[in-house]
Design a protein around this motif. Structure first.
Motif, short mmCIF file in Angstrom:
data_model
loop_
_atom_site.label_atom_id
_atom_site.label_comp_id
_atom_site.label_asym_id
_atom_site.label_seq_id
_atom_site.Cartn_x
_atom_site.Cartn_y
_atom_site.Cartn_z
N ILE A 28 0.85 -1.20 0.00
CA ILE A 28 0.00 0.00 0.00
C ILE A 28 0.88 1.24 0.00
N PHE A 29 1.89 1.26 0.86
CA PHE A 29 2.74 2.44 0.96
C PHE A 29 3.56 2.68 -0.30
N VAL A 30 4.12 1.64 -0.90
CA VAL A 30 4.93 1.87 -2.11
C VAL A 30 4.03 2.39 -3.23
N LYS A 31 2.82 1.88 -3.33
CA LYS A 31 1.91 2.37 -4.37
C LYS A 31 1.57 3.84 -4.15
N HIS A 32 1.31 4.22 -2.91
CA HIS A 32 1.00 5.62 -2.63
C HIS A 32 2.21 6.52 -2.86
N CYS A 33 3.39 6.05 -2.48
CA CYS A 33 4.61 6.84 -2.73
C CYS A 33 4.81 7.05 -4.23
N LEU A 34 4.70 5.98 -5.00
CA LEU A 34 4.90 6.10 -6.45
C LEU A 34 3.82 6.96 -7.09
N ARG A 35 2.57 6.79 -6.69
CA ARG A 35 1.49 7.62 -7.25
C ARG A 35 1.68 9.09 -6.87
N THR A 36 2.14 9.33 -5.67
CA THR A 36 2.42 10.71 -5.25
C THR A 36 3.48 11.32 -6.15
N MET A 37 4.57 10.59 -6.35
CA MET A 37 5.65 11.12 -7.19
C MET A 37 5.19 11.29 -8.63
N LEU A 38 4.43 10.34 -9.15
CA LEU A 38 3.93 10.45 -10.52
C LEU A 38 3.03 11.67 -10.68
N GLY A 39 2.30 12.01 -9.65
CA GLY A 39 1.37 13.13 -9.72
C GLY A 39 2.01 14.49 -9.49
N VAL A 40 3.20 14.50 -8.90
CA VAL A 40 3.80 15.77 -8.50
C VAL A 40 5.07 16.11 -9.28
N LEU A 41 5.89 15.11 -9.55
CA LEU A 41 7.20 15.39 -10.14
C LEU A 41 7.10 15.93 -11.56
N GLY A 42 8.03 16.77 -11.88
CA GLY A 42 8.13 17.35 -13.21
C GLY A 42 9.39 18.19 -13.29
N ARG A 43 9.69 18.65 -14.47
CA ARG A 43 10.88 19.48 -14.68
C ARG A 43 10.73 20.79 -13.91
N ASN A 44 11.80 21.18 -13.25
CA ASN A 44 11.82 22.40 -12.44
C ASN A 44 10.63 22.43 -11.48
#
Length: 182
Positions: free
Chosen positions: A71-87
């Motif tokens: 559960i935690f790894v899925k939430h961590c990855l989804r969080t990063m997928l939803g937030v990360l981007g260039r600059n």
């Protein structure tokens, strides 16, 4: 590592849920008084109890560590997928070639764009992965993360001062993915 508010945000649950639930366990769990403080288990025997089916006979309280880590790894990855981007922190164009310590407004930008639950995800996703049940959903999320956001993840680690952990995090993830059962 996580405050109740950050835990709520990471898991996508209603604000205040963790604090209300954990307050009932105040004799064995310490809740921080501020939003920056971390939840702490006061007695390791409590954790041992929740993990042992021979001791914890109430199935609704029993914790399956692999399920929780998944559960935690899925939430961590989804969080990063939803937030990360260039600059990710929107550093002004005239300052992108500066070092982090030369950007006076960086702490404010980090607070705005890399909130504590995102910082947690950046630093701890591989730990959760290494203890999770690596199923098709997890593999798909890891693949998407690596294809779209690996460099953005490095940028995020750099901005929060955690680049030293980068190689260990990647080695942990690689090892987990190489040794998993087919």
């Amino acid at each position: 590592y996580l405050s109740p508010n950050s835990l709520d945000t990471l898991l996508g649950i209603k604000a205040g849920t963790s604090r209300r639930s954990l307050r009932l366990l105040s004799s064995v769990i310490s809740l921080p008084t501020s939003d920056e403080g971390a939840i702490q288990v006061l007695h390791s025997s409590f954790t041992d109890f929740l993990l042992d089916p021979s001791r914890c006979t109430r199935t609704e309280l029993l914790i399956n560590p692999k399920e929780q880590q998944t559960i935690f790894v899925k939430h961590c990855l989804r969080t990063m997928l939803g937030v990360l981007g260039r600059n990710i922190c929107n550093i002004p164009v005239d300052k992108v070639s500066y070092t982090n310590n030369e950007i006076s407004e960086l702490p404010m930008l980090i607070r705005k764009h890399l909130q504590p639950h995102v910082q947690y995800a950046l630093c701890h996703w591989a730990h959760h992965l290494s203890n999770a049940e690596v199923d098709g959903d997890v593999l798909a999320l890891v693949n998407e993360f690596c294809e779209k956001h690996l460099l953005h993840w490095l940028e995020g680690l750099s901005l929060i001062g955690e680049m030293d952990a980068c190689l260990d995090i990647l080695k942990m993830a690689r090892h987990t993915l190489l040794v998993r059962d087919p």
